[in-house]
Enzyme design. Structure first.
Site, PDB file in Angstrom:
ATOM      1  N   HIS A  67       0.944  -1.372  -0.092  1.00  0.00           N
ATOM      2  CA  HIS A  67       0.148   0.001  -0.026  1.00  0.00           C
ATOM      3  C   HIS A  67       0.942   1.346   0.069  1.00  0.00           C
ATOM      4  CE1 HIS A  67      -3.537  -2.177   1.898  1.00  0.00           C
ATOM      5  NE2 HIS A  67      -3.311  -2.638   0.767  1.00  0.00           N
ATOM      6  N   GLU A  69       1.046   3.804   2.013  1.00  0.00           N
ATOM      7  CA  GLU A  69       1.638   4.215   3.141  1.00  0.00           C
ATOM      8  C   GLU A  69       2.878   3.393   3.649  1.00  0.00           C
ATOM      9  OE1 GLU A  69      -2.910   4.505   3.709  1.00  0.00           O
ATOM     10  OE2 GLU A  69      -1.587   3.240   2.622  1.00  0.00           O
ATOM     11  N   CYS A 103      -6.216   1.624   5.567  1.00  0.00           N
ATOM     12  CA  CYS A 103      -6.788   0.460   6.161  1.00  0.00           C
ATOM     13  C   CYS A 103      -6.311   0.031   7.390  1.00  0.00           C
ATOM     14  CB  CYS A 103      -6.454  -0.744   4.931  1.00  0.00           C
ATOM     15  SG  CYS A 103      -4.829  -1.345   5.103  1.00  0.00           S
ATOM     16  N   CYS A 106      -2.462  -0.861   7.618  1.00  0.00           N
ATOM     17  CA  CYS A 106      -1.644   0.630   7.562  1.00  0.00           C
ATOM     18  C   CYS A 106      -2.064   1.530   8.557  1.00  0.00           C
ATOM     19  CB  CYS A 106      -1.954   1.384   6.206  1.00  0.00           C
ATOM     20  SG  CYS A 106      -1.433   0.572   4.977  1.00  0.00           S
TER      21      CYS A 106
END
Length: 195
Positions: A67, A69, A103, A106
């Site tokens: 992801h 992040e 999410c 993260c």
């Protein structure tokens, strides 16, 4: 009256700053879209400058954990100038701007690294870790890691639209791509609901 005016000017200045950094994150989301990735982008800001920016790379790397992040966090932790020594909370003086609510995975990583604060565009109603599904950032007590504030709604409409532009197309990287030839891009965006 002077104090009230100063507070309003300070608030407007902060709002302008947040929108500036969110536009930088939106640029990364557009880059992700161009690369056929779920269009999520982020920037990490420390001392009024971007120290890392990233976009989703899950399809490119065939790794569901890549992801935006986590991509940016990896670059921060790998850079000795940004993280010169091993400390418990290397992001304690860093603010994240991300186009979609982090999410649960993260949001948890951000808490474990001591992020100072998070600003995001739209809610993540399937996997949101900052309150939409689960409040990993501050609603859950943790014996060690400090909570952090997460504020949504910055460039919300733009964040929703870039996601819709992605989801209306065929995802050739999906294990069993859904037929989307008859899908139409919805442009109406409902107002944000407060929980």
């Amino acid at each position: 009256m002077a104090t009230k005016k100063l507070c309003q000017e300070t608030a407007q200045s902060a709002e302008t700053t947040h929108l500036h950094w969110m536009q930088e994150a939106m640029s990364m989301a557009e880059e992700a879209l161009a690369a056929s990735e779920v269009p999520v982008g982020c920037v990490f800001v420390r001392n009024d400058r971007i120290i890392a920016k990233a976009r989703n790379r899950t399809n490119e790397l065939r790794n569901a954990t890549r992801h935006a992040e986590l991509e940016a966090i990896d670059s921060i932790l790998a850079d000795p100038e940004l993280t010169p020594e091993a400390v418990r909370y290397p992001l304690s003086d860093t603010v994240l701007y991300v186009t979609v609510e982090p999410c649960i995975m993260c949001a948890s990583a951000l808490r474990q690294l001591g992020i100072k604060e998070v600003f995001y565009g739209c809610e993540n109603d399937k996997f949101g870790g900052c309150g939409s599904v689960l409040g990993v950032n501050q609603d859950l007590d943790h014996p060690r890691h400090p909570s952090y504030k997460a504020t949504g709604g910055y460039c919300r409409d733009e964040a929703i639209m870039v996601l819709r532009r992605f989801y209306v197309t065929e995802n050739t990287n999906a294990p069993v791509p859904k037929q989307k030839a008859t899908r139409v891009l919805k442009t109406e965006i409902l107002p944000r609901t407060e929980s």
